[in-house]
Motif scaffolding. Structure first.
Motif, PDB file in Angstrom:
ATOM      1  N   VAL A 269      -4.735   1.104  -9.208  1.00  0.00           N
ATOM      2  CA  VAL A 269      -4.487   2.521  -9.016  1.00  0.00           C
ATOM      3  C   VAL A 269      -5.694   2.894  -8.241  1.00  0.00           C
ATOM      4  O   VAL A 269      -6.977   2.442  -8.451  1.00  0.00           O
ATOM      5  N   VAL A 270      -5.363   3.417  -7.145  1.00  0.00           N
ATOM      6  CA  VAL A 270      -6.495   3.735  -5.944  1.00  0.00           C
ATOM      7  C   VAL A 270      -6.788   5.295  -6.123  1.00  0.00           C
ATOM      8  O   VAL A 270      -5.924   6.096  -5.669  1.00  0.00           O
ATOM      9  N   GLY A 271      -8.024   5.485  -6.074  1.00  0.00           N
ATOM     10  CA  GLY A 271      -8.303   7.086  -5.941  1.00  0.00           C
ATOM     11  C   GLY A 271      -9.436   7.458  -6.922  1.00  0.00           C
ATOM     12  O   GLY A 271      -9.882   6.764  -7.845  1.00  0.00           O
ATOM     13  N   ASP A 272      -9.737   8.560  -6.901  1.00  0.00           N
ATOM     14  CA  ASP A 272     -10.728   9.239  -7.733  1.00  0.00           C
ATOM     15  C   ASP A 272     -10.025   9.846  -8.885  1.00  0.00           C
ATOM     16  O   ASP A 272      -9.395  10.843  -8.950  1.00  0.00           O
TER      17      ASP A 272
ATOM     18  N   VAL B 138       0.645  -1.206  -0.109  1.00  0.00           N
ATOM     19  CA  VAL B 138      -0.045  -0.156  -0.019  1.00  0.00           C
ATOM     20  C   VAL B 138       0.872   1.205   0.066  1.00  0.00           C
ATOM     21  O   VAL B 138       1.627   1.482   0.916  1.00  0.00           O
ATOM     22  N   CYS B 139       0.795   1.952  -0.965  1.00  0.00           N
ATOM     23  CA  CYS B 139       1.722   3.065  -1.414  1.00  0.00           C
ATOM     24  C   CYS B 139       1.175   4.454  -0.826  1.00  0.00           C
ATOM     25  O   CYS B 139       0.067   4.666  -0.894  1.00  0.00           O
ATOM     26  N   ASP B 140       2.099   5.031  -0.115  1.00  0.00           N
ATOM     27  CA  ASP B 140       1.641   6.569   0.603  1.00  0.00           C
ATOM     28  C   ASP B 140       1.382   7.383  -0.467  1.00  0.00           C
ATOM     29  O   ASP B 140       2.194   7.440  -1.428  1.00  0.00           O
TER      30      ASP B 140
ATOM     31  N   ALA C  33       5.406  -8.688  -2.239  1.00  0.00           N
ATOM     32  CA  ALA C  33       4.090  -8.194  -2.676  1.00  0.00           C
ATOM     33  C   ALA C  33       3.638  -8.869  -3.721  1.00  0.00           C
ATOM     34  O   ALA C  33       4.380  -9.019  -4.633  1.00  0.00           O
ATOM     35  N   GLU C  34       2.378  -9.059  -3.750  1.00  0.00           N
ATOM     36  CA  GLU C  34       1.695  -9.581  -5.122  1.00  0.00           C
ATOM     37  C   GLU C  34       0.931  -8.682  -5.712  1.00  0.00           C
ATOM     38  O   GLU C  34       0.406  -8.615  -6.967  1.00  0.00           O
ATOM     39  N   VAL C  35       0.512  -7.565  -4.951  1.00  0.00           N
ATOM     40  CA  VAL C  35      -0.264  -6.256  -5.505  1.00  0.00           C
ATOM     41  C   VAL C  35       0.383  -5.171  -5.115  1.00  0.00           C
ATOM     42  O   VAL C  35       0.837  -4.893  -3.950  1.00  0.00           O
ATOM     43  N   VAL C  36       0.512  -4.039  -5.996  1.00  0.00           N
ATOM     44  CA  VAL C  36       0.758  -2.749  -5.628  1.00  0.00           C
ATOM     45  C   VAL C  36      -0.550  -1.899  -5.619  1.00  0.00           C
ATOM     46  O   VAL C  36      -1.127  -1.736  -6.844  1.00  0.00           O
ATOM     47  N   ALA C  37      -0.851  -1.284  -4.515  1.00  0.00           N
ATOM     48  CA  ALA C  37      -1.994  -0.393  -4.325  1.00  0.00           C
ATOM     49  C   ALA C  37      -1.307   0.940  -4.469  1.00  0.00           C
ATOM     50  O   ALA C  37      -0.785   1.534  -3.568  1.00  0.00           O
ATOM     51  N   LEU C  38      -1.479   1.795  -5.701  1.00  0.00           N
ATOM     52  CA  LEU C  38      -0.890   2.992  -5.917  1.00  0.00           C
ATOM     53  C   LEU C  38      -1.826   3.988  -6.085  1.00  0.00           C
ATOM     54  O   LEU C  38      -2.615   4.053  -6.704  1.00  0.00           O
ATOM     55  N   PRO C  39      -1.728   5.265  -5.033  1.00  0.00           N
ATOM     56  CA  PRO C  39      -2.463   6.135  -5.487  1.00  0.00           C
ATOM     57  C   PRO C  39      -2.465   6.738  -6.571  1.00  0.00           C
ATOM     58  O   PRO C  39      -1.554   6.993  -7.106  1.00  0.00           O
ATOM     59  N   ALA C  40      -3.804   7.270  -7.101  1.00  0.00           N
ATOM     60  CA  ALA C  40      -3.610   8.008  -8.262  1.00  0.00           C
ATOM     61  C   ALA C  40      -3.043   9.406  -8.236  1.00  0.00           C
ATOM     62  O   ALA C  40      -2.387   9.546  -9.483  1.00  0.00           O
TER      63      ALA C  40
ATOM     64  N   HIS D 254      -4.977  -8.100 -14.188  1.00  0.00           N
ATOM     65  CA  HIS D 254      -3.740  -7.375 -13.902  1.00  0.00           C
ATOM     66  C   HIS D 254      -3.376  -5.940 -13.489  1.00  0.00           C
ATOM     67  O   HIS D 254      -2.916  -5.712 -12.577  1.00  0.00           O
ATOM     68  N   VAL D 255      -4.458  -5.104 -13.909  1.00  0.00           N
ATOM     69  CA  VAL D 255      -4.617  -3.849 -13.468  1.00  0.00           C
ATOM     70  C   VAL D 255      -5.958  -3.417 -13.247  1.00  0.00           C
ATOM     71  O   VAL D 255      -6.694  -3.651 -14.018  1.00  0.00           O
ATOM     72  N   TRP D 256      -5.968  -2.834 -12.074  1.00  0.00           N
ATOM     73  CA  TRP D 256      -7.515  -2.334 -11.591  1.00  0.00           C
ATOM     74  C   TRP D 256      -7.398  -0.899 -11.184  1.00  0.00           C
ATOM     75  O   TRP D 256      -6.350  -0.510 -10.899  1.00  0.00           O
TER      76      TRP D 256
END
Length: 123
Positions: free
Chosen positions: A79-82, A15-17, A41-48, A105-107
């Motif tokens: 990619v996490v965010g609005d 989970v990226c800051d 990690a299996e997943v990278v949650a990257l803020p938009a 692969h990409v969400w």
């Protein structure tokens, strides 16, 4: 807060800051991939907000390059965010997001709760 490795719905997620270094080149994307892989990690949650605006302008090809790097290294990018302003400005981006969200692969998700639900549903 630094990027943090977390277990979310039984999956190892980096989970990226939002305040972390921007992903503005393929090299910075590879650095992120290396950090995630090193941590298991299996997943990278990257803020938009960490993505360079060129990511959302498909004519730059930056989004495709970054997404392909994650696929090549067998890491899921989320990619996490609005991103609604970017979606409103580009039919091509809307199509890319819709197609990406149909696969694994990409969400693109609005928040971490949506990521958790998606991970739980995919198990």
């Amino acid at each position: 807060m630094p990027d943090v490795l977390q277990q979310r719905a039984g999956v190892s997620v980096l989970v990226c800051d939002v305040a972390g270094p921007p992903v503005a080149t393929t090299e910075t994307a590879l650095d992120l991939i290396g950090n995630a892989s090193f941590g298991g990690a299996e997943v990278v949650a990257l803020p938009a907000g960490r993505l360079d605006p060129s990511f959302f302008t498909l004519g730059t090809r930056f989004a495709g390059e970054v997404m392909q790097k994650f696929v090549n290294y067998r890491l899921r990018l989320v990619v996490v965010g609005d991103i609604s302003a970017h979606l409103a400005a580009s039919g091509a981006l809307r199509a890319l997001v819709a197609e990406s969200n149909r696969h694994d692969h990409v969400w693109f998700v609005p928040d971490l709760a949506a990521l958790d639900a998606r991970l739980a549903a995919s198990r």
